[in-house]
Design an enzyme around this catalytic site. Structure first.
Site, PDB file in Angstrom:
ATOM      1  N   HIS A 241       9.184  35.346  23.261  1.00 18.65           N
ATOM      2  CA  HIS A 241       9.495  34.372  24.332  1.00 18.65           C
ATOM      3  C   HIS A 241      10.500  33.329  23.813  1.00 18.65           C
ATOM      4  O   HIS A 241      11.488  33.008  24.467  1.00 18.65           O
ATOM      5  CB  HIS A 241       8.195  33.692  24.771  1.00 18.65           C
ATOM      6  CG  HIS A 241       8.333  32.790  25.956  1.00 18.65           C
ATOM      7  ND1 HIS A 241       8.981  31.574  25.905  1.00 18.65           N
ATOM      8  CD2 HIS A 241       7.918  32.920  27.235  1.00 18.65           C
ATOM      9  CE1 HIS A 241       8.951  31.000  27.099  1.00 18.65           C
ATOM     10  NE2 HIS A 241       8.322  31.802  27.928  1.00 18.65           N
ATOM     11  N   GLU A 245      14.678  33.265  24.919  1.00 18.20           N
ATOM     12  CA  GLU A 245      15.242  32.057  25.551  1.00 18.20           C
ATOM     13  C   GLU A 245      16.461  31.567  24.775  1.00 18.20           C
ATOM     14  O   GLU A 245      17.499  31.257  25.349  1.00 18.20           O
ATOM     15  CB  GLU A 245      14.155  30.968  25.586  1.00 18.20           C
ATOM     16  CG  GLU A 245      14.527  29.725  26.355  1.00 18.20           C
ATOM     17  CD  GLU A 245      14.822  30.013  27.816  1.00 18.20           C
ATOM     18  OE1 GLU A 245      14.210  30.940  28.393  1.00 18.20           O
ATOM     19  OE2 GLU A 245      15.698  29.308  28.363  1.00 18.20           O
ATOM     20  N   LYS A 248      19.491  33.834  25.210  1.00 18.08           N
ATOM     21  CA  LYS A 248      20.095  33.650  26.551  1.00 18.08           C
ATOM     22  C   LYS A 248      20.990  32.411  26.561  1.00 18.08           C
ATOM     23  O   LYS A 248      22.123  32.443  27.045  1.00 18.08           O
ATOM     24  CB  LYS A 248      18.996  33.489  27.610  1.00 18.08           C
ATOM     25  CG  LYS A 248      18.331  34.764  28.065  1.00 18.08           C
ATOM     26  CD  LYS A 248      17.506  34.525  29.322  1.00 18.08           C
ATOM     27  CE  LYS A 248      16.346  33.583  29.059  1.00 18.08           C
ATOM     28  NZ  LYS A 248      15.535  33.327  30.283  1.00 18.08           N
ATOM     29  N   ASN A 249      20.467  31.323  25.997  1.00 15.80           N
ATOM     30  CA  ASN A 249      21.256  30.079  25.983  1.00 15.80           C
ATOM     31  C   ASN A 249      22.531  30.238  25.163  1.00 15.80           C
ATOM     32  O   ASN A 249      23.612  29.804  25.584  1.00 15.80           O
ATOM     33  CB  ASN A 249      20.421  28.928  25.417  1.00 15.80           C
ATOM     34  CG  ASN A 249      19.245  28.580  26.315  1.00 15.80           C
ATOM     35  OD1 ASN A 249      19.249  28.890  27.499  1.00 15.80           O
ATOM     36  ND2 ASN A 249      18.232  27.983  25.740  1.00 15.80           N
TER      37      ASN A 249
HETATM   38  C1  LIG Z   1      15.443  23.326  30.875  1.00 20.45           C
HETATM   39  S1  LIG Z   1      15.638  24.998  30.622  1.00 20.45           S
HETATM   40  O1  LIG Z   1      14.923  25.402  29.491  1.00 20.45           O
HETATM   41  O2  LIG Z   1      15.324  25.713  31.788  1.00 20.45           O
HETATM   42  N1  LIG Z   1      17.186  25.310  30.321  1.00 20.45           N
HETATM   43  C2  LIG Z   1      17.758  24.698  29.126  1.00 20.45           C
HETATM   44  C3  LIG Z   1      19.030  25.448  28.778  1.00 20.45           C
HETATM   45  C4  LIG Z   1      19.965  25.465  29.989  1.00 20.45           C
HETATM   46  O3  LIG Z   1      21.025  26.338  29.745  1.00 20.45           O
HETATM   47  C5  LIG Z   1      21.949  25.949  28.800  1.00 20.45           C
HETATM   48  C6  LIG Z   1      22.407  26.942  27.980  1.00 20.45           C
HETATM   49  C7  LIG Z   1      23.347  26.650  27.014  1.00 20.45           C
HETATM   50  C8  LIG Z   1      23.789  25.337  26.881  1.00 20.45           C
HETATM   51  C9  LIG Z   1      24.741  25.031  25.824  1.00 20.45           C
HETATM   52  C10 LIG Z   1      26.022  24.511  25.918  1.00 20.45           C
HETATM   53  C11 LIG Z   1      26.795  24.198  27.127  1.00 20.45           C
HETATM   54  O4  LIG Z   1      26.384  24.519  28.239  1.00 20.45           O
HETATM   55  N2  LIG Z   1      27.940  23.558  26.929  1.00 20.45           N
HETATM   56  C12 LIG Z   1      28.781  23.247  28.060  1.00 20.45           C
HETATM   57  C13 LIG Z   1      28.226  22.038  28.778  1.00 20.45           C
HETATM   58  C14 LIG Z   1      28.451  20.834  27.888  1.00 20.45           C
HETATM   59  C15 LIG Z   1      28.048  19.571  28.625  1.00 20.45           C
HETATM   60  C16 LIG Z   1      28.877  19.465  29.910  1.00 20.45           C
HETATM   61  C17 LIG Z   1      28.497  18.134  30.537  1.00 20.45           C
HETATM   62  O5  LIG Z   1      28.954  17.142  29.968  1.00 20.45           O
HETATM   63  O6  LIG Z   1      27.726  18.143  31.515  1.00 20.45           O
HETATM   64  C18 LIG Z   1      28.535  20.643  30.810  1.00 20.45           C
HETATM   65  C19 LIG Z   1      28.975  21.908  30.092  1.00 20.45           C
HETATM   66  N3  LIG Z   1      26.501  24.332  24.688  1.00 20.45           N
HETATM   67  O7  LIG Z   1      25.591  24.714  23.794  1.00 20.45           O
HETATM   68  C20 LIG Z   1      24.507  25.166  24.473  1.00 20.45           C
HETATM   69  C21 LIG Z   1      23.300  25.720  23.872  1.00 20.45           C
HETATM   70  C22 LIG Z   1      22.086  25.193  24.197  1.00 20.45           C
HETATM   71  C23 LIG Z   1      20.940  25.737  23.633  1.00 20.45           C
HETATM   72 CL1  LIG Z   1      19.380  25.103  24.017  1.00 20.45          CL
HETATM   73  C24 LIG Z   1      21.024  26.803  22.739  1.00 20.45           C
HETATM   74  O8  LIG Z   1      19.888  27.309  22.223  1.00 20.45           O
HETATM   75  C25 LIG Z   1      22.258  27.338  22.414  1.00 20.45           C
HETATM   76  C26 LIG Z   1      23.415  26.799  22.979  1.00 20.45           C
HETATM   77  O9  LIG Z   1      24.645  27.280  22.702  1.00 20.45           O
HETATM   78  C27 LIG Z   1      23.327  24.334  27.715  1.00 20.45           C
HETATM   79  C28 LIG Z   1      22.392  24.643  28.698  1.00 20.45           C
HETATM   80  C29 LIG Z   1      19.274  26.069  31.200  1.00 20.45           C
HETATM   81  C30 LIG Z   1      18.023  25.295  31.495  1.00 20.45           C
END
Ligand SMILES: CS(=O)(=O)N1CCC(Oc2ccc(-c3c(C(=O)NC[C@H]4CC[C@H](C(=O)O)CC4)noc3-c3cc(Cl)c(O)cc3O)cc2)CC1
Length: 381
Positions: A241, A245, A248-249
């Site tokens: 799990h 996750e 995916k991120n």
């Molecule tokens: C609550 S949850 O568990 O359901 N969940 C949390 C997760 C979220 O999805 C994500 C996924 C990736 C990212 C992400 C970014 C990113 O996105 N950058 C670009 C933004 C930078 C700010 C910018 C702004 O300033 O707003 C807007 C673009 N960069 O690095 C990561 C990253 C994060 C994790 Cl945790 C990781 O393990 C690996 C990664 O590379 C952010 C969010 C869905 C919801």
């Protein structure tokens, strides 16, 4: 109606009574010992007290939430599941542990309860959405809800662990577990194999949505025994799990930070087993996220992606429904581990998972209802 009210008051009195006991945390070593002894009577006697204690402790906190949240239909439904399950287990309070019929009925009841609660996370999330759609939620209430959800889902992880172990060892649970498992615990959980499985499934989703996905490179190091396996006593489903996750991120960040015809940088994973910790670091070059947003990642319902639509047709499946990462951190913390995100804005992100190598140190981390925890809910009515 009068009988129902009397019975309901009786249940609440019992919840009060059982909430005065502290939950008894088990170490994964104790879970293994219980499983190897395989004494159903011992497990029955332990669970018929411990499950009501854990349920009552978190129900008392649930009842401290603001009334306007408790009155949301979905939260009322979750509350009714807990009250009903609590009441059903109490039926075994003075049943004879020597009767095989009693023990079989107890096991069937636990499986029924586990199934009843299978959608608690989604239903609770729906209840909070209902609240936000009906009234303004200030930051203090928001903070209390986050505090509650972390404790509520940690309690749920622990209760399901107890039920799964009992059902796997003594029930008619279709055992799709590996033959070397003790219940749901693998004494030699192969971390690299779980990582590849999680990556493959995350990659499938990524390919489906983005028509591309980054590669992977996994390195393992056994600091104690260079030729030894990098394995641990752990629950494979929990580790899966967490890693699913995180992959995916990482994939979402990498794909969304590159152009269509760019070569995607691979996701590097290093797994190190040392004396105290088994550490898994997942490194991506997905552009990273500002430090100011890092804590938002662990907020239930936070996402930088558009919220998935009901149809799911154009939802971003990698974005999830808003609780993947916080619950993954709960799984890591449940047995004294942790999950830390370290991001370099403009470059990429490292996600680090720490797990306890010694099963005697991997003790359950359980929420306890007391004056201290109750203080978090004052003045939010
Ligand atoms: C609550 S949850 O568990 O359901 N969940 C949390 C997760 C979220 O999805 C994500 C996924 C990736 C990212 C992400 C970014 C990113 O996105 N950058 C670009 C933004 C930078 C700010 C910018 C702004 O300033 O707003 C807007 C673009 N960069 O690095 C990561 C990253 C994060 C994790 Cl945790 C990781 O393990 C690996 C990664 O590379 C952010 C969010 C869905 C919801």
């Amino acid at each position: 109606m009068r009988i129902t009210r009397i019975l309901y008051r009786e249940v609440l009195k019992q919840v009060d009574f059982y909430s005065r006991f502290n939950p008894s945390p088990l170490s994964i070593e104790k879970f293994l010992q219980f499983g190897q002894e395989k004494c159903e009577k011992t497990s029955f006697l332990f669970l018929r007290k411990e499950l009501p204690v854990r349920l009552a402790n978190i129900m008392k906190e649930l009842h401290l939430l603001p009334n306007r949240l408790l009155e949301m239909p979905s939260v009322e439904l979750v509350n009714s599941w807990y009250e009903r399950s609590f009441d059903e287990i109490l039926n075994f309070e003075s049943a004879s542990p020597d009767s095989s019929e009693v023990r079989e009925l107890f096991c069937d009841t636990l499986i029924k309860i586990r199934n009843r609660h299978s959608n608690v996370v989604e239903t609770m999330a729906q209840g909070i959405l209902e609240l936000k759609q009906s009234t303004l939620v200030d930051q203090h209430v928001e903070h209390c809800i986050q505090y509650f959800l972390n404790r509520f889902y940690m309690s749920r992880i622990s209760i399901r662990m107890l039920i799964n172990q009992h059902a796997a060892l003594f029930g008619s649970d279709l055992n799709n577990q590996s033959p070397r498992n003790i219940g749901c615990i693998d004494p030699h959980c192969d971390v690299k194999a779980i990582a590849y499985d999680a990556y493959d499934n995350a990659r499938f989703l990524c390919d489906q949505y983005y028509l591309t996905s980054p590669g992977i490179d996994i390195e393992t190091i056994n600091g104690q025994d260079p030729n030894g396996p990098v394995s641990i006593v752990y629950t494979p489903s929990h580790l899966y799990h967490i890693l699913f996750e995180l992959y995916k991120n990482a994939m979402r960040a990498v794909v969304e930070s590159h152009n269509e015809d760019d070569d995607l940088p691979p996701i590097k994973t290093i797994i190190v087993k040392a004396k105290e910790d088994l550490t898994i670091k997942i490194c991506d070059k997905g552009g990273g996220i500002p430090r100011s947003l890092r804590d938002m990642l662990f907020q239930y319902m936070y996402s930088t992606a558009p919220q998935p639509s009901a149809s799911g047709m154009n939802s971003a499946p990698l974005a999830g429904y808003g609780y993947g990462l916080p619950i993954s951190r709960l799984y890591a913390r449940y047995l004294q581990g942790d999950l830390v995100i370290s991001s370099l804005e403009g470059y990429g992100t490292d996600a680090i998972v720490y797990l306890k190598v010694l099963s005697s140190e991997a003790n359950e981390l359980l929420p306890v209802f007391n004056k201290t925890s109750s203080k978090h809910y004052t003045s939010i009515q």
